[in-house]
Structures are given as structure tokens and as C-alpha cells.
Design an enzyme around this catalytic site. Structure first.
Site, PDB file in Angstrom:
ATOM      1  N   SER A  69       0.248 -14.868  -2.171  1.00 38.12           N
ATOM      2  CA  SER A  69      -0.493 -14.067  -3.139  1.00 38.12           C
ATOM      3  C   SER A  69      -1.447 -14.971  -3.891  1.00 38.12           C
ATOM      4  O   SER A  69      -1.205 -16.176  -4.045  1.00 38.12           O
ATOM      5  CB  SER A  69       0.487 -13.418  -4.118  1.00 38.12           C
ATOM      6  OG  SER A  69      -0.178 -12.974  -5.282  1.00 38.12           O
ATOM      7  N   CYS A  93      -4.942  -6.609 -10.372  1.00 39.18           N
ATOM      8  CA  CYS A  93      -4.236  -7.702 -11.049  1.00 39.18           C
ATOM      9  C   CYS A  93      -5.210  -8.646 -11.749  1.00 39.18           C
ATOM     10  O   CYS A  93      -6.223  -9.058 -11.182  1.00 39.18           O
ATOM     11  CB  CYS A  93      -3.382  -8.465 -10.053  1.00 39.18           C
ATOM     12  SG  CYS A  93      -2.145  -7.430  -9.237  1.00 39.18           S
ATOM     13  N   ASP A 132       0.064  -4.805  -2.696  1.00 45.41           N
ATOM     14  CA  ASP A 132       0.926  -5.963  -2.506  1.00 45.41           C
ATOM     15  C   ASP A 132       1.988  -6.096  -3.589  1.00 45.41           C
ATOM     16  O   ASP A 132       3.109  -6.533  -3.319  1.00 45.41           O
ATOM     17  CB  ASP A 132       0.088  -7.241  -2.458  1.00 45.41           C
ATOM     18  CG  ASP A 132      -0.816  -7.283  -1.243  1.00 45.41           C
ATOM     19  OD1 ASP A 132      -0.787  -6.321  -0.454  1.00 45.41           O
ATOM     20  OD2 ASP A 132      -1.550  -8.269  -1.074  1.00 45.41           O
ATOM     21  N   GLU A 144       2.988 -12.055   2.304  1.00 47.10           N
ATOM     22  CA  GLU A 144       2.748 -13.011   1.223  1.00 47.10           C
ATOM     23  C   GLU A 144       4.078 -13.468   0.627  1.00 47.10           C
ATOM     24  O   GLU A 144       5.032 -12.703   0.565  1.00 47.10           O
ATOM     25  CB  GLU A 144       1.901 -12.370   0.114  1.00 47.10           C
ATOM     26  CG  GLU A 144       0.484 -12.096   0.525  1.00 47.10           C
ATOM     27  CD  GLU A 144      -0.355 -11.499  -0.583  1.00 47.10           C
ATOM     28  OE1 GLU A 144      -1.583 -11.479  -0.431  1.00 47.10           O
ATOM     29  OE2 GLU A 144       0.217 -11.051  -1.595  1.00 47.10           O
ATOM     30  N   CYS A 173      -4.270  -0.423  -9.220  1.00 45.77           N
ATOM     31  CA  CYS A 173      -5.541  -0.968  -8.726  1.00 45.77           C
ATOM     32  C   CYS A 173      -6.493   0.128  -8.257  1.00 45.77           C
ATOM     33  O   CYS A 173      -7.709  -0.025  -8.332  1.00 45.77           O
ATOM     34  CB  CYS A 173      -5.287  -1.921  -7.552  1.00 45.77           C
ATOM     35  SG  CYS A 173      -3.895  -3.031  -7.749  1.00 45.77           S
ATOM     36  N   CYS A 209      -7.631  -2.871  -4.607  1.00 45.15           N
ATOM     37  CA  CYS A 209      -6.563  -3.810  -4.273  1.00 45.15           C
ATOM     38  C   CYS A 209      -7.018  -4.764  -3.175  1.00 45.15           C
ATOM     39  O   CYS A 209      -8.075  -4.599  -2.566  1.00 45.15           O
ATOM     40  CB  CYS A 209      -5.318  -3.037  -3.857  1.00 45.15           C
ATOM     41  SG  CYS A 209      -3.774  -3.934  -4.122  1.00 45.15           S
ATOM     42  N   ASP A 210      -6.175  -5.773  -2.907  1.00 42.64           N
ATOM     43  CA  ASP A 210      -6.574  -6.929  -2.112  1.00 42.64           C
ATOM     44  C   ASP A 210      -7.208  -6.601  -0.762  1.00 42.64           C
ATOM     45  O   ASP A 210      -8.253  -7.143  -0.416  1.00 42.64           O
ATOM     46  CB  ASP A 210      -5.362  -7.830  -1.856  1.00 42.64           C
ATOM     47  CG  ASP A 210      -4.734  -8.332  -3.137  1.00 42.64           C
ATOM     48  OD1 ASP A 210      -5.167  -7.905  -4.217  1.00 42.64           O
ATOM     49  OD2 ASP A 210      -3.805  -9.142  -3.063  1.00 42.64           O
ATOM     50  N   LYS A 211      -6.578  -5.769   0.047  1.00 39.66           N
ATOM     51  CA  LYS A 211      -7.076  -5.530   1.410  1.00 39.66           C
ATOM     52  C   LYS A 211      -8.158  -4.462   1.458  1.00 39.66           C
ATOM     53  O   LYS A 211      -8.888  -4.368   2.444  1.00 39.66           O
ATOM     54  CB  LYS A 211      -5.939  -5.129   2.362  1.00 39.66           C
ATOM     55  CG  LYS A 211      -4.730  -6.057   2.338  1.00 39.66           C
ATOM     56  CD  LYS A 211      -5.107  -7.506   2.395  1.00 39.66           C
ATOM     57  CE  LYS A 211      -3.939  -8.391   2.034  1.00 39.66           C
ATOM     58  NZ  LYS A 211      -3.410  -8.161   0.674  1.00 39.66           N
TER      59      LYS A 211
END
Length: 557
Positions: free
Chosen positions: A473, A196, A83, A447, A51, A124-126
Site C-alpha cells: 500500500s 485516503c 483496498d 498489498e 473514495c 480509489c487506487d485502481k
């Protein structure tokens, strides 16, 4: 340019700042540069995940353009806890906490060096909410740039991704695929750089930032590896410089109406439940009054328009090919479902940005019309009841509405639940309960992709429900309810459940309850004690002590 270095002049002007300027000369400042605005480029580049592995390289494009425009860009780094690699073990406890630390890094670096503006690059997510939260705190001209989505992997002519790999574990354990098949999926799932691919958390939040007005139009959809990537980076630099000139700041952009636009877009895209947690946290940073219950209005009034993974078929690069997030936003705008007057980082409104966007639905099945939506309501609803007095978040994507009643199978952590699922300890009709995984109890609110993927891989998505005070997730799907609040660690009702208690989840009535009287719950509460978290010091201990309820965004400020 002197009027544009609104903050940094404190550090660069006057004889008393001789030593400050001497330090800056060592990193490339010349005599004419001390009156230019200093732009902090906050990059989440890292070798630990696909990512983020390319973010420094693409940041250089924005850096070069900012310098051409007359700014002085200064690169610094945030970081990532990815993650996909942290999932299913102790490392996942660090994930949500990283959001807060990323925001802290940006706040401290920008404050310490009196930066005039910020360009944040995340993947990435955060890194997405954490970066924008830091910008919100500083409230200097700022823009977020998404590093883009990964390309799909190919296995036996079919597209696969990271969730395919997680679900392969359940399928292999259930005897549905061979070891050779599992390994082949593992090898194909992640072919290169980018976040992702489905409408999981990273793509959901990138889309939300674009709808919020904090990214340029088109930013969320362009894949990591695309001929348009240089355009995204240059156009973002140009938009930021316009914001510097006009002194447009995050609090000018992130209004209540802008948050409503972001929620609406998340719903239409079939987005991740994590968007609830992160949008609540971001609203807190800009002092916008946003309550968890408000998401239900958008759930009820927004159809899912895209056929996207995890419940659907397509990934972000497919959406990009047919028109991207901008086309979905244009569709919503044409239906009167977006506030068109919201200001964005372009200096224009949402309506102005979308004016010339074309909607083309013929010949493709990625985006559906309002007359034939993928699902008539959104993917995310807020449930309440005697199991979640402060609320819980359910994901209905792929199921539409559902009701499930069954006996509780209670596990004190994710690992015990996963072991039971993989070893036939869970049966059709059960309600798997995973507790002490909340913000304080984990700590860190892990998650639950591994358990939900194991359930899906075993073919029990519509037969087994799962509830938790942890998170999911964006790749999770099925009858899953997370963010149960109050959490077990603070004595919430989920802490009082016992094996065999009958639990009911009903998305039609937006309720989650256990068939126990108030008196029985009170009696159990008298015998309850909080669990020892096993983290007496360090970042996890600090987060557990400071964080709010998930219903408030699990923020530490």
C-alpha cells in the site's frame, strides 16, 4: 458540430441507423442531437468505499457543462475494489485485477457505443490507472478527473487516517495502546467522502496523472469536499471539449517525456511504490518504451520536497492549502527537472500551465525547498541481485538510504506472516519473506499493508525488513521491498529461500541478495514445483494465466 462526432456518426447517421436512433431517443436524444459528439462519462461511483461514494454526484456537474457546450454526455459505470476494506484477506486478490477489468469496461463500452470522447471520474487506487488505461486503448479525446482526497480525522487533537487504523492493530497487539484507544482511532480515521489522505497510492496516482498531462492543473490537490469541486468538474468538461474540437488524444499527450515528468513528480512528492507498476502498465497501453530500471535515474536526481504521510506528518489537504501539486511541479520546472514542452489536456504545455504558479515556502512546513529537502533522494528505488534478477521495488521514504542484513523468516502467504508478527514470531534483525503473493501466485499481487503496519505499530520499522513478490500500500513504510521478480510462482529465487538464509538489502548499491551460491540456488530449483493457486476458473484464474511479470506492469494485454 457534424465534424466533431467523428466516431458516433457511424451509429447515428443515415437511414440504415433508424433503429439505433430510436434507442437513443429513449435516453434523451432529440432531432438536433445526432450530430453532436457523444461523450462517455465513466464513473467509478460506489457505496463500497468513501473514495468513490460521491462520484456520481460530482459527475453530474461535468455532464451538465458538457451538454451546455454542445456535447451529448452518456454516463456509464466502472467499479471499485477498495483496498482499505479488501486488505489483509482473500478479497485483496481482486484489487489489482480490477485495474484490468476497469480498462476493459471502458474499452468495451466506448467501442460498443462508438463514443467520440471520454471523461473518467475515479477515486480509489485502481480506478485511476484502470480508467486512463481504457482511455489509452480507445485513443479518443479523453480527460481524467480525480474525486479528491478525504479530510483527516481527529483523535485527541491529532490527525489520523486509515493507516493510523492499520497501525493501531500492531500497537494494540504489542501492548502499546489500550482497546479503548484502538477503537477511538478506528472511529475517527475516515470522516467522510474522499480517497485516503496521505501521499498513498490514490493521491500519488492522481498527481501522476496531472503531471502526465491527463488531468487539468490543480485537479489532483482539490479535496473531495471543497468549494472548488464544482470548478474542477466544469473546467475538466471545458478542457475535454477543447480536446474534442482540436482532436487531441491520449497518445498525443502520453509521450515518453510526459512519463518522465510523472515519475519525477511522484519522486518529489514521496509517492507510492504502486506508481511503478501502474506507470509501466500505462506506458504499455500507449506503446511508450518505459523500463523499470529507468526509475533509478529519477530516484537519484530528485529530492523529496514534501513532508507527507506515511513517513511524514501531513496529508493532501495540507498540501492543497499551501499551493498543491502545481506548486511542487513549478519548483521542479524552475530547477529544469520537468520537460516543459509536453502537451496537456488544456491544449497548452506543462510550461504554459505552470507559468503563473507562485511558489511560497515561507510560514509553512508541508513543502520544503531544494536547499532543505525532506530527503535528498526520492522514495522509490529499483533493486537487483540474485534474489530479484528482473528487479524489485524498495520504498526509502522516511529512511533515506539503508542497508540491512538478517536471517530470512519465510511465509507462504500474508496471513501466516501477519499471525507471526502479531504473536512475537518475528524479532529485531529478521527479514520477513512473504512469497506466492505475486501477480500469478496470489493470484492478484496483494498489498502487504497489514504486515507492514503491524511491524510499524510494534515499533520495529527500523529493525525488521520485509520482502515480497506482492505489493505494498502507499501507506506502507519502513525497510520494505516488493514486486520481487521473477515471482515465486514462476520459480523466481524468492521461491527457493529457507528459514535462516542470510538476506541483504542495500539501497546504496541498489541490491538485494541472499548469501547462497549459484550452484546451491540451482540445486534447490531442481526440487521446486509451482504452488496450486486454488482458483481453477473465473477472473482470478484468467488473470493468473494472462498477466505479465510485475517488472512489466503485470498487464494482461
Amino acid at each position: 458540430m457534424a465534424e466533431l462526432n467523428r466516431r458516433s456518426r457511424i451509429m447515428t447517421a443515415g437511414v440504415e441507423r433508424t433503429a439505433n436512433r430510436a434507442m437513443l431517443r429513449a435516453v434523451g436524444f432529440g432531432d438536433d442531437d445526432f450530430v453532436k459528439p457523444i461523450v462517455g462519462i465513466a464513473s467509478a461511483d460506489s457505496d463500497v468505499s468513501p473514495c468513490n461514494m460521491h462520484l456520481d454526484d460530482i459527475s453530474k456537474i461535468s455532464r451538465r457543462r458538457l451538454k451546455e457546450l454542445g456535447a451529448m454526455p452518456m454516463l456509464f459505470h466502472t467499479f471499485v475494489v477498495t483496498d482499505g476494506e479488501a486488505m489483509g484477506h482473500e478479497g485483496m486478490k481482486a484489487s489489482l485485477i480490477s485495474r484490468e477489468v476497469i480498462a476493459d469496461i471502458i474499452e468495451l463500452d466506448a467501442l460498443g457505443h462508438q463514443m467520440d470522447a471520454l471523461l473518467g471520474v475515479g477515486g480509489c487506487d485502481k480506478t485511476i490507472p484502470g480508467t486512463v488505461m481504457g482511455m489509452a486503448r480507445m485513443n479518443v479525446p479523453s480527460i481524467f478527473v480525480y474525486g479528491g482526497t478525504i479530510a483527516a480525522g481527529i483523535h485527541k487533537g491529532e490527525r489520523v487516517d486509515i493507516v493510523s487504523a492499520f497501525e493501531a492493530v500492531g500497537a494494540y497487539s504489542a501492548g502499546k495502546i489500550t482497546e479503548e484507544e484502538r477503537l477511538a482511532i478506528e472511529r475517527a480515521a475516515c470522516p467522510g467522502a474522499g480517497a485516503c489522505g496521505g501521499m498513498y497510492t490514490a493521491n500519488t496516482l492522481a498527481s501522476a496523472m496531472e503531471a502526465l498531462g491527463m488531468s487539468i492543473p490543480g485537479c489532483a490537490s482539490v479535496p473531495a469536499v471543497s468549494d472548488l469541486r464544482p470548478w474542477v468538474m466544469e473546467a475538466s468538461a471545458e478542457a475535454l471539449f477543447h480536446c474534442i474540437r482540436e482532436n487531441i488524444t491520449p497518445r498525443d499527450i502520453m509521450t515518453k517525456k510526459a512519463f518522465e515528468n510523472a515519475i519525477r513528480v511522484v519522486m518529489a512528492l514521496g509517492g507510492s511504490t504502486n506508481s511503478v507498476l501502474h506507470l509501466l502498465a500505462l506506458a504499455h497501453e500507449v506503446a511508450v518504451p518505459l523500463e523499470i530500471n529507468e526509475f533509478n535515474h529519477f530516484y537519484d536526481t530528485t529530492p523529496i520536497l514534501t513532508n507527507m504521510k506515511p513517513a511524514g506528518k501531513y496529508v493532501m489537504e495540507d498540501l492543497f492549502a499551501v499551493g498543491g501539486v502545481q506548486m511542487v511541479m513549478k519548483m521542479l520546472l524552475d530547477q529544469g527537472l520537468l520537460h516543459q514542452d509536453c502537451l496537456t489536456v488544456t491544449g497548452k504545455t506543462i510550461g504554459e500551465n505552470l507559468k503563473d504558479v507562485q511558489v511560497k515556502l515561507e510560514g509553512q512546513s508541508v513543502v520544503h525547498s531544494f536547499d532543505n529537502p525532506e530527503q535528498p533522494r526520492g522514495p522509490i528505488a529499483i533493486l537487483r541481485g540474485n534474489l530479484a534478477p528482473e528487479g524489485a521495488v524498495v520504498k526509502t521514504c522516511g529512511l533515506n538510504e539503508f542497508s540491512h542484513t538478517g536471517p530470512a523468516r519465510v511465509y507462504e502467504n500474508e496471513e501466516h506472516a501477519l499471525e507471526a508478527i502479531l504473536n512475537d514470531g518475528v524479532s529485531a534483525g529478521d527479514v520477513v519473506v512473504i512469497r506466492y503473493e505475486g501477480p500469478k501466485g496470489g493470484p492478484g499481487m496483494r498489498e502487504m499493508l497489514s504486515p507492514t503496519a503491524a511491524i510499524a505499530g510494534a515499533g520495529l520499522t527500523k529493525e525488521v525488513a520485509l520482502i515480497t513478490d506482492g505489493r505494498f500500500s502507499g501507506g506502507s513504510h519502513g525497510m520494505v521491498v516488493g514486486h520481487v521478480a521473477p515471482e515465486a510462482q514462476t520459480g523466481g529465487p524468492i521461491a527457493l529461500l529457507r528459514d535462516g538464509d542470510i538476506v541483504t538489502i542495500d539501497t546504496r548499491s541498489k541490491s538485494i541478495s541472499v548469501d547462497l551460491s549459484d550452484e546451491e540456488l540451482a540445486a534447490r530449483k531442481r526440487d521446486w514445483k509451482p504452488k496450486e493457486t486454488m482458483y481453477p476458473r473465473g477472473a482470478l484464474q484468467k488473470f493468473a494465466r494472462l498477466c505479465s511479470s510485475a517488472s512489466k506492469g503485470a498487464v494482461t494485454s
